[in-house]
Enzyme design. Sequence first.
Site, PDB file in Angstrom:
ATOM      1  N   ASN A  79      -5.565   6.989   3.356  1.00 23.55           N
ATOM      2  CA  ASN A  79      -5.258   5.780   2.595  1.00 23.55           C
ATOM      3  C   ASN A  79      -3.942   5.860   1.834  1.00 23.55           C
ATOM      4  O   ASN A  79      -3.308   4.830   1.586  1.00 23.55           O
ATOM      5  CB  ASN A  79      -6.402   5.511   1.610  1.00 23.55           C
ATOM      6  CG  ASN A  79      -6.062   4.426   0.612  1.00 23.55           C
ATOM      7  OD1 ASN A  79      -5.979   3.245   0.953  1.00 23.55           O
ATOM      8  ND2 ASN A  79      -5.838   4.815  -0.640  1.00 23.55           N
ATOM      9  N   TYR A 146       8.837   1.035   5.518  1.00 24.50           N
ATOM     10  CA  TYR A 146       7.389   0.796   5.496  1.00 24.50           C
ATOM     11  C   TYR A 146       6.879   0.311   6.849  1.00 24.50           C
ATOM     12  O   TYR A 146       5.871   0.813   7.365  1.00 24.50           O
ATOM     13  CB  TYR A 146       7.064  -0.222   4.404  1.00 24.50           C
ATOM     14  CG  TYR A 146       5.588  -0.441   4.180  1.00 24.50           C
ATOM     15  CD1 TYR A 146       4.780   0.584   3.677  1.00 24.50           C
ATOM     16  CD2 TYR A 146       4.996  -1.672   4.447  1.00 24.50           C
ATOM     17  CE1 TYR A 146       3.430   0.380   3.455  1.00 24.50           C
ATOM     18  CE2 TYR A 146       3.646  -1.880   4.216  1.00 24.50           C
ATOM     19  CZ  TYR A 146       2.864  -0.857   3.721  1.00 24.50           C
ATOM     20  OH  TYR A 146       1.519  -1.061   3.510  1.00 24.50           O
ATOM     21  N   LYS A 150       4.225   2.440   9.250  1.00 29.27           N
ATOM     22  CA  LYS A 150       2.920   1.925   9.653  1.00 29.27           C
ATOM     23  C   LYS A 150       2.835   1.739  11.172  1.00 29.27           C
ATOM     24  O   LYS A 150       1.776   1.934  11.769  1.00 29.27           O
ATOM     25  CB  LYS A 150       2.617   0.618   8.928  1.00 29.27           C
ATOM     26  CG  LYS A 150       2.383   0.799   7.431  1.00 29.27           C
ATOM     27  CD  LYS A 150       1.253   1.776   7.142  1.00 29.27           C
ATOM     28  CE  LYS A 150       0.958   1.902   5.660  1.00 29.27           C
ATOM     29  NZ  LYS A 150      -0.151   2.846   5.358  1.00 29.27           N
TER      30      LYS A 150
END
Length: 243
Positions: A79, A146, A150
């Site tokens: 996470n 980012y 991802k």
Amino acid sequence: MEHVIITGASKGLGDAMRRAFLERGATVHVLARSPISETKNQHSYQVDVSDVDALVQSFRSIFSTIDQQTCMALTLVNNAGLISPVGPAAENDPHEIAKSITVNVSAPMIAAQAFLQQSEHFSASRTVLNISSGAGRSPMEGWSAYCTGKAGLDMYTKTAALEQKEATKPARFLAVAPGIIDTDMQTTIRGTSKDAFKHVDKFRTYKKQGALVDPNDTAQAMLQLLDDPKAKNGELLDIREYL
């Protein structure tokens, strides 16, 4: 006995998932940069996931406390994540770029490697749940690091899942986009200048219109997803299907 390992568990979705798993009786092992108070059935490790040696040692410590004879299910929730650096690719700080890729891609890969290796002889069912993002599937100006991180995490999930097809005791790998949750990350995004992130007004509107999801609701949906036999190995999922 169910054992769950959660990174980035001190706040936001990680904290909500920590509490949700504890409520259903699991033993939870939490990793975070900030200290987390111990509670019943919880083991806490203060560690920065970007520190490779510390991260690997944490997994050794975690598995030294798990009795493989009584463990029926093992889950790793990757996470921990970083939204920074935010801004045009040409202007991002090199050190922040490196830190972003380390936290968003390398650390989940290293955690999963340690998880698989340490649990190799367990008969328990095993799942690696990677918290991804819609940003990994749709590029957004100002989020080059980012989005790239991802997207890399999604590809790692699919690749690792393919390898598990030939494993004697295959583990399940899933990646899920958690949606727009009311967390500190959203606060950070709303505080970004429009020059750095041209879509910032959209995220400010989400907050004004009450469109952000409570992290506790998302955590419960995550548990439903993990319990869903239809969530197949290597799938890239959207949590909105479970809310």
